[in-house]
Each structure stands twice: as C-alpha cells, then as structure tokens.
Design an enzyme around this catalytic site. Sequence first.
Site, PDB file in Angstrom:
ATOM      1  N   ALA A  89       0.822  -1.220   0.000  1.00 17.14           N
ATOM      2  CA  ALA A  89       0.000   0.000   0.000  1.00 17.14           C
ATOM      3  C   ALA A  89       0.852   1.265   0.000  1.00 17.14           C
ATOM      4  CB  ALA A  89      -0.916  -0.002   1.222  1.00 17.14           C
ATOM      5  N   VAL A 118     -19.326 -10.167  -2.920  1.00 20.31           N
ATOM      6  CA  VAL A 118     -19.655 -11.263  -3.854  1.00 20.31           C
ATOM      7  C   VAL A 118     -18.567 -12.327  -3.820  1.00 20.31           C
ATOM      8  CG1 VAL A 118     -20.192 -11.865  -6.251  1.00 20.31           C
ATOM      9  CG2 VAL A 118     -20.817  -9.609  -5.381  1.00 20.31           C
ATOM     10  N   GLY A 152     -17.101 -14.040  -1.507  1.00 26.48           N
ATOM     11  CA  GLY A 152     -16.110 -14.036  -0.418  1.00 26.48           C
ATOM     12  C   GLY A 152     -14.700 -13.690  -0.859  1.00 26.48           C
ATOM     13  N   ILE A 191     -12.961 -14.686  -3.513  1.00 21.56           N
ATOM     14  CA  ILE A 191     -12.621 -14.653  -4.946  1.00 21.56           C
ATOM     15  C   ILE A 191     -12.657 -13.196  -5.421  1.00 21.56           C
ATOM     16  CG2 ILE A 191     -13.194 -15.517  -7.254  1.00 21.56           C
ATOM     17  CD1 ILE A 191     -14.935 -17.663  -5.948  1.00 21.56           C
ATOM     18  N   GLU A 195     -26.663 -17.116   6.208  1.00 18.41           N
ATOM     19  CA  GLU A 195     -27.137 -15.777   6.550  1.00 18.41           C
ATOM     20  C   GLU A 195     -27.912 -15.821   7.865  1.00 18.41           C
ATOM     21  OE1 GLU A 195     -26.386 -12.965   4.578  1.00 18.41           O
ATOM     22  OE2 GLU A 195     -25.092 -14.572   3.900  1.00 18.41           O
ATOM     23  N   LYS A 233     -26.074 -10.947  -4.982  1.00 16.52           N
ATOM     24  CA  LYS A 233     -24.728 -10.997  -5.584  1.00 16.52           C
ATOM     25  C   LYS A 233     -24.819 -10.913  -7.117  1.00 16.52           C
ATOM     26  CE  LYS A 233     -23.073 -13.705  -1.669  1.00 16.52           C
ATOM     27  NZ  LYS A 233     -23.016 -15.066  -1.127  1.00 16.52           N
ATOM     28  N   GLY A 265     -16.601 -17.303   5.067  1.00 18.91           N
ATOM     29  CA  GLY A 265     -15.634 -17.635   6.111  1.00 18.91           C
ATOM     30  C   GLY A 265     -14.820 -16.413   6.494  1.00 18.91           C
TER      31      GLY A 265
HETATM   32  N1  HSE Z   1     -24.461 -16.904   3.293  1.00 17.96           N
HETATM   33  C1  HSE Z   1     -23.458 -16.630   2.320  1.00 17.96           C
HETATM   34  C2  HSE Z   1     -23.098 -17.938   1.620  1.00 17.96           C
HETATM   35  C3  HSE Z   1     -22.238 -16.037   2.990  1.00 17.96           C
HETATM   36  O1  HSE Z   1     -23.467 -19.002   2.115  1.00 17.96           O
HETATM   37  O2  HSE Z   1     -22.493 -17.899   0.569  1.00 17.96           O
HETATM   38  C4  HSE Z   1     -21.295 -15.386   2.040  1.00 17.96           C
HETATM   39  O3  HSE Z   1     -21.884 -14.326   1.344  1.00 17.96           O
END
Ligand code: HSE
Length: 436
Positions: A33, A132, A134, A136, A190, A205, A302
């Site tokens: 950074a 979107v 996680g 990736i 969720e 997403k 995660g």
């Molecule tokens: N509930 C979401 C999933 C968490 O299972 O993909 C990550 O956005």
Amino acid sequence: MKPINVGLLGLGTVGGGTVNVLKRNAVEISRRAGRQIVITRASAKDLGKNRICDTHGINLSTDPMDIINDPTIEIVVELIGGTDFVKELLLKAIENGKHVVTANKSLIALHGNEIFAKASKKGVIVAFEAAVAGGIPIIKAIREGLSGNQIQWLAGIINGTGNFILTEMRDKGRDFYDVLAEAQTLGYAEADPTFDVEGIDAGHKLTILASIAFGIPLQFDKVYTEGISRITRLDVEYAEQLGYRIKHLGIARNTADGIELRVHPTLIPERRLIANVNGVMNAVLVKGDAVGASLYYGAGAGAEPTASSVVADIIDVVRALTSDPENRVPHLAFQADAIADIPVLKSDCFKTSYYLRLNAEDKPGVLADVTRILADHHISIEAIIQKEPLRDETAIPIILLTQITLEKEMNAAITKIEALKTVTGKVNRIRMETLG
Ligand code: HSE
C-alpha cells in the site's frame, strides 16, 4: 508517511478475520500500500463477547457513530450487515468524507445506486469486493481484468450454503435441514437462512455482478429467484444418470432482447469444471467475447477468505488516495454517465432448455399425449426416459430433456400436462444450461 487510520464497524466473523489478517500481514500490506494501515477504532454491539481476534490497541465502542464522526478515521469498514440502519450509517460516513469498504451484498444490491451517487459527489470510494463470492476477487476481475471485453454471460455458484447443502445431499444422502443447521454452526449461512436456500443472497450478488458486467443500474427487484427446497434426491439421481449435476446458479445473460437475471437450480453437464465445485466453495464462469470462458474459483465465505477481499479493498483505497476522483476505477465498472438502461427480461421471456419429471399411468398413449402438448408449444425433445415405478407406487416416473425454448411456452405446456388425467401430481421442472 503517517499510517492510515481505519475504523471497523462490526467485530463478528469477518470483522475478526479482518483484524487478524491486517495484523498478521502488516509488513507485506504496508509494502504493497505504501503506508501502514492500522485499525484504531472498532464498534460492536456487545463488547464483552469472546472474539476470534485480539482487539488490544483498538479503541472499542458500542456506537458506530463514534467512528463515523471521528475526524482521525479515513476509511470506514462496514461488516455489520443488514440494510436500512447500515445505509444511514454509510451515507453519514460518506457525508463526513470517509472512504468506505463493505462486505454487505444486500446493501449494495438494494441501495448501491444511491450510495455510489453520493460517494461520487463527495469524491470518496465505496469498495465492495467482499460482497460477492467471499475471497474470490471476482469484482476486480470483471471490472478491471476483463474490461476490454463485451461480457456475454456469466454463471456462478455464489451461495456457499446452498452449494454445501446440495453437495451433502448428493454425496451423503443427508437431510436438507440437517446440513443447513451445520452451515449455520460453521458461520456460512445468513442470519435468515431462507436468504441462502431461496436464492435471495445469490440474487443480491448476481445483481452486483450483472451491473459491473453489463453497465446497467443495480436492480435486484428484477432478478428472478427460485430456491433449492424443491430439489429431491430423485432429481439429483436422475440428473446424474443423464450426465448432469444440479447446481444452484446465478445466471446473467445479455441477449438481443434484453438481459436475463435469474437464480435457480440448474442442470449442467457433469464434465464442466463448475459442475464439480463442491461444498461451501464458490465459482463464477464469465464468458467474454475476447477472452472466451474464464472460471474463478475459491472460498465464498468464512472469516479469513472474506477478510482477504476486505483487506485488498482497503489497500486499493489507500493506493487511490492520491489520484483525482475522476481518474479512479468507476464504482460499477462503467463511467457513471455511461450506465445504460438495457431492459431486464421477465421470466416468461427466458430462453433455456429443461429437465421435466412427471409421474404418469403406465398405459398406451400417455407419452403420446405429453409429447403432443410439447409439440403444440414448439418444444423439441432432446431425450425421454421412462423409469421403473417407485416402491409401492403404480405411476411411472418419466424424465424429459428438451431443447431451448421460450419459458412462456414451457409454462403453458406444463399447465396442460398437469391437467392430463393420466398424469399425477406436479411436473418437476428444472432449467438446464450447457454453459459451453
Ligand atoms: N451466506 C453466504 C453464503 C455467505 O453461504 O455464501 C457469504 O456471502
């Protein structure tokens, strides 16, 4: 150069992961950074709670406004989740001239247009990679890496919980709710797990992906969503016998008539890489006119995978601090004045092929009636299979695979098939995509 002060809203799974990653990789991060990045303040509802991170040295508070109104904070990282309350918080942060990093997909899908407009006016960045898939970096891949392409379509496994459930049902014959409970314990699901299983989370997403892929406004209300609760083990087995896997896909396609935005269970050929994405993993397949098909795979949820995206966004913001706001990467990939109002198609206008499962009496003419109805609706049959009756039942399962047809024709044909005296119960219809 003096360190950048970051204020964190939320110290849950992803918040804790973000604290840990920023601390553990502090040296590498500042080399990238060009400045040290320090979380100096954080807010959480319950300060007495056990955490996955060490909050030593962070000034804690129960009120997020303490952070939003703190003039020493330059970047606000929002990891609380939810929409209305958080929207007001972030609009206030933007008003106060702070850059924002968020993992909040529902917030961006539902209120992103308003938030980005305000951010552009104030000359601040709102970064949302973690919203979107996680860990990736799919937002960056589409917005920057593929920016020379016309994106034709994309299809993604973008809800880890749903994919985990389908995988466990297929591999271990486990019960739907049993697997869902495990996903909740593992922190993937969720707060309201119907968002996962009914396709709402994937719809949020998909809204974001479609916007940056096609340069259209965020419009979650136009996404067709269908969940996985109607998928039976029988469908999973029959699909496998025919060489397909059932995946819960988010699909965005730019057609000559308009844009298809749909989330639904989908049969896909088992030889496709994406058909073999299992468990909580996510994957997004993007088809660009120049690059062809490219696949992005990784952990979709995660603590640290999501923190990986959050921290990358923070670094991006720090790198961009010295650039003119007009010369930054646009929030939604396309310049704000070049966002196009391409129509989003109603589900009646989708064009796809179908898997149909129905139960019929075992007597002459039954199949002929079914195929005549399909022919009347210009639906061409790809394959037809009659199975053995299930135990204690006289009706026989019939499986049909069709060629590509208009959904309106298919809906009308299904209504007529279900009205046949020789057909019992509902027709189970699952859309199919070759993703070729
Ligand atoms: N509930 C979401 C999933 C968490 O299972 O993909 C990550 O956005």
